[in-house]
Each structure stands twice: as structure tokens, then as C-alpha cells.
Motif scaffolding. Structure first.
Motif, PDB file in Angstrom:
ATOM      1  N   LEU A 284      -2.511  -3.995  -0.820  1.00  0.00           N
ATOM      2  CA  LEU A 284      -2.971  -3.996   0.569  1.00  0.00           C
ATOM      3  C   LEU A 284      -1.940  -3.328   1.466  1.00  0.00           C
ATOM      4  N   ALA A 285      -0.684  -3.728   1.332  1.00  0.00           N
ATOM      5  CA  ALA A 285       0.375  -3.133   2.151  1.00  0.00           C
ATOM      6  C   ALA A 285       0.515  -1.642   1.889  1.00  0.00           C
ATOM      7  N   GLU A 286       0.446  -1.255   0.629  1.00  0.00           N
ATOM      8  CA  GLU A 286       0.599   0.147   0.270  1.00  0.00           C
ATOM      9  C   GLU A 286      -0.473   1.015   0.916  1.00  0.00           C
ATOM     10  N   SER A 287      -1.677   0.473   1.049  1.00  0.00           N
ATOM     11  CA  SER A 287      -2.760   1.261   1.644  1.00  0.00           C
ATOM     12  C   SER A 287      -2.508   1.564   3.112  1.00  0.00           C
ATOM     13  N   PHE A 288      -1.626   0.786   3.757  1.00  0.00           N
ATOM     14  CA  PHE A 288      -1.257   1.043   5.150  1.00  0.00           C
ATOM     15  C   PHE A 288       0.122   1.696   5.272  1.00  0.00           C
ATOM     16  N   GLY A 289       0.711   2.083   4.151  1.00  0.00           N
ATOM     17  CA  GLY A 289       2.031   2.686   4.188  1.00  0.00           C
ATOM     18  C   GLY A 289       3.143   1.705   4.480  1.00  0.00           C
ATOM     19  N   LEU A 290       2.914   0.425   4.205  1.00  0.00           N
ATOM     20  CA  LEU A 290       3.900  -0.621   4.447  1.00  0.00           C
ATOM     21  C   LEU A 290       4.602  -1.007   3.148  1.00  0.00           C
TER      22      LEU A 290
END
Length: 348
Positions: A284-290
């Protein structure tokens, strides 16, 4: 595969020795006395046993006996996704402690690794074979002692340090300033508030950490109210690391992200529903660049660190003076991937 049918579920209770004395911020207890820990065991019909350690053996044994054991017996141990959802269904009735919610999932991933002959990080896709560790301090008595601890951490091989300080915004800001002067501008520093502040003090300290170039500002306030974290994010420039102890795994983290509070989010097996929950948050975080930084040490979280591409460090607690720390951290400050099937030798 009939041999993967779950035949038995139980908790081996073990006595854990008293910890070397340490403390957290003002208002929080620190090290624990001798206590009862445990290891959840799940055994399949073909005799493969998956394990998941817990520091709360009595509570785990009660929950397994009352709620979990009969749910699992007769189920296929490879149906991790379905059984993960079953634990959430049971949580609606029992309100499982966060540290219990993912135990079954950890044991099932251990079984899958042992059946395949692969370490769990290999089953997850294995992004890396080694990761740098940061020294995550306990709370010490004075600025001078913290500076001495920092020197010991650098000598031990750590390339980054995270402060757990006193929970006093102005005193902690002065500590952060002195530590930055001591280690220099290029050395990565982080700060963990352990949910000790209201919004006003969180802003004061956050502005100081912003000016000092801290890598992240972790859990400044209790994580019940996402709006207060959004207000904080609007007023400080230091990256916020949020969601360590919030309930709800990826569901709650989604709200932190959508509210604009996060540059980094916390993920872990112990507080986020096991390996399955931890990986949901990471993706989930990766999909927002986090970034999804793994919280806490131990074998399970080491495997997560090897598998999650958007995590940057392994957290190694540092306590005592002279310091003690996780033996898995090498002299070069790195933690390396294990090769044993499953998680290896899991103990509390």
C-alpha cells in the motif's frame, strides 16, 4: 494436500528472565521482571510444526484455548489468506491484542517455509540479502550519557541512531541539537516520541527536528486521531513516521496516507497482523511512493526487511551502558538474511 491439514494448535509457555533494567520516556514503564512468554505451535497431519513467539504466554494460551484452536483444526495450513481473514472475524468478538492478532499467520508462514525448504523471505520474493541496522536507544539519564551512547553505537558499527528520549518537547529538542552537533550533519538521526505529546508540543519539537535534518519523526502523538496528525504534517517539514500502534492493519494505514500525514508508515508482524498484514501495508505504501519501515527486531521482522523493497533499515534496540544490542547486527552494522527453512529457530 491432506498432509497440510492442521491437526493441533497449542501454546508452549516459557519463563522469560528479567530484563536488564532500562526505562522509556517519562510516564511509561521500561524493562520487565521475570514473566511468562510463549510460543504458538501449529502442527499439520504430516508432522510439520510452525511456530510464532509471543512475550505474553498466558494471554496467548487463553485465547488459543477459547477462540482459536477449534477454528484452525481441520483447516489447510496453506490457506493463509483465508485464515488471516478468519482471525479478523474472530477479532470482532474478542478484540484480540495487537500482538496476538498475527501469531497464527506467522506460524502458517513458518510451515510454508519448512514445507518448501525456503526461508520466508525467499517465499516473499527476497528483495535484498542484507540491510543496515539503526541503533534504537532506550531512555538515558542525561545529554552527556546520550552522547557517550552515540559514540558506543558508532564504534559498534551502527550507521544511524534513533532517539527515545524523555517526552519533554523542549528538553528533547535540546538533546536533538546536541546530538546533531556531536555526530555531524551527514549522520542519519531519527526521533521516536512514543506518543508522548499533545499537538502544541509535537509542533515545537517537530520544527526543531526539521531544522536539524532528522530523517524521521516517529509516533509523536497517540494514533487515535488522524486529523491531529494532518495538522502536525502541515506545520513541520520533518518526515512523519506514523501508524506503529494503530489498530486495523492496512485499513487504518490507508486513512493516515489519504489524510496526508505520512512520508513513512510503520509495518511489522507483531502489531499489523503477521506477515500477511505487514506485506499489505508495505505494498500500500509503495503504491503512493512512501516508505514502509519495519518496527522492532527479531527473526520475523528480519525476514520482512529482506522482502520489502521500500524499507531502509532494521531496528535494533540498544540498552544499558555499556550498550547491549541484537546479536544479529554484524560488526559492520548490517543484518543479513537467514537461510534456514521457514523463520529458523523462533523463540520468544
Amino acid at each position: 494436500m491432506s498432509g497440510t491439514t492442521i491437526q493441533d494448535v497449542w501454546v508452549d509457555q516459557v519463563r522469560l528472565p528479567a530484563q536488564q533494567p532500562f526505562r522509556w520516556r517519562d510516564g511509561l514503564p521500561g524493562s520487565e521482571p521475570e514473566r511468562t512468554g510463549g510460543v504458538l505451535r501449529v502442527r499439520t497431519e504430516d508432522g510439520v510444526v510452525g511456530s510464532a513467539p509471543t512475550p505474553r504466554g498466558v494471554i496467548a494460551a487463553d485465547l488459543v484455548e477459547r477462540r482459536v484452536r477449534e477454528e484452525l483444526i481441520g483447516q489447510d495450513a496453506l490457506r493463509r489468506e483465508w485464515l488471516w481473514h478468519r482471525m479478523w472475524e474472530l477479532d470482532r468478538i474478542e478484540e484480540f491484542p495487537l500482538y496476538f492478532l498475527g501469531l497464527v499467520d506467522v506460524a502458517l508462514w513458518d510451515i510454508a517455509g519448512r514445507l518448501s525448504g525456503l526461508p520466508v523471505h525467499g517465499l516473499l520474493g527476497n528483495f535484498r540479502d542484507a540491510i543496515p541496522a539503526y541503533a534504537s536507544t532506550v531512555t538515558y539519564s542525561s545529554i552527556e550519557e546520550y552522547l557517550d551512547i552515540a559514540d558506543q553505537c558508532v564504534e559498534r558499527g551502527f550507521g544511524a541512531i534513533k532517539l527515545h528520549a524523555w517526552g519533554d518537547g523542549r528538553r528533547d529538542a535540546e538533546l536533538a541539537r546536541r546530538l546533531r552537533e556531536h555526530v555531524g550533519d551527514g549522520f542519519p538521526l531519527m526521533y521516536d516520541g512514543s506518543a508522548g505529546f499533545d499537538l502544541a508540543d509535537a509542533i515545537h519539537l517537530g520544527r526543531a527536528l526539521s531544522d536539524l535534518g532528522f530523517l524521521w519523526y516517529e509516533e509523536p502523538m497517540r494514533e487515535f486521531n488522524i486529523t491531529s496528525h494532518r495538522w502536525l504534517a502541515e506545520r513541520v517539514s520533518v518526515p512523519l513516521l506514523v501508524g506503529e500502534t494503530s489498530d486495523g492493519s492496512h485499513m487504518n494505514i490507508a486513512d493516515f496516507i489519504s489524510a496526508g500525514t505520512a512520508t513513512h508508515v510503520r509495518t511489522s508482524a507483531i502489531f499489523k497482523g503477521g506477515v500477511t498484514g505487514a506485506m499489505r501495508i508495505a505494498h500500500l505504501a509503495e503504491s503512493f511512493g512512501l516508505r514502509a519501515e519495519v518496527h522492532g527486531m527479531g527473526l520475523v521482522n528480519q525476514h520482512l526487511c529482506m522482502a520489502i523493497p521500500n524499507t531502509t533499515y532494521y531496528e535494533a534496540l540498544v540498552w544499558g551502558n555499556p550498550i547491549s544490542t541484537d546479536d544479529s547486527v554484524g560488526a559492520d552494522g548490517m543484518v543479513r538474511a537467514g537461510t534456514a527453512p521457514g523463520f529458523g529457530d523462533l523463540n520468544p
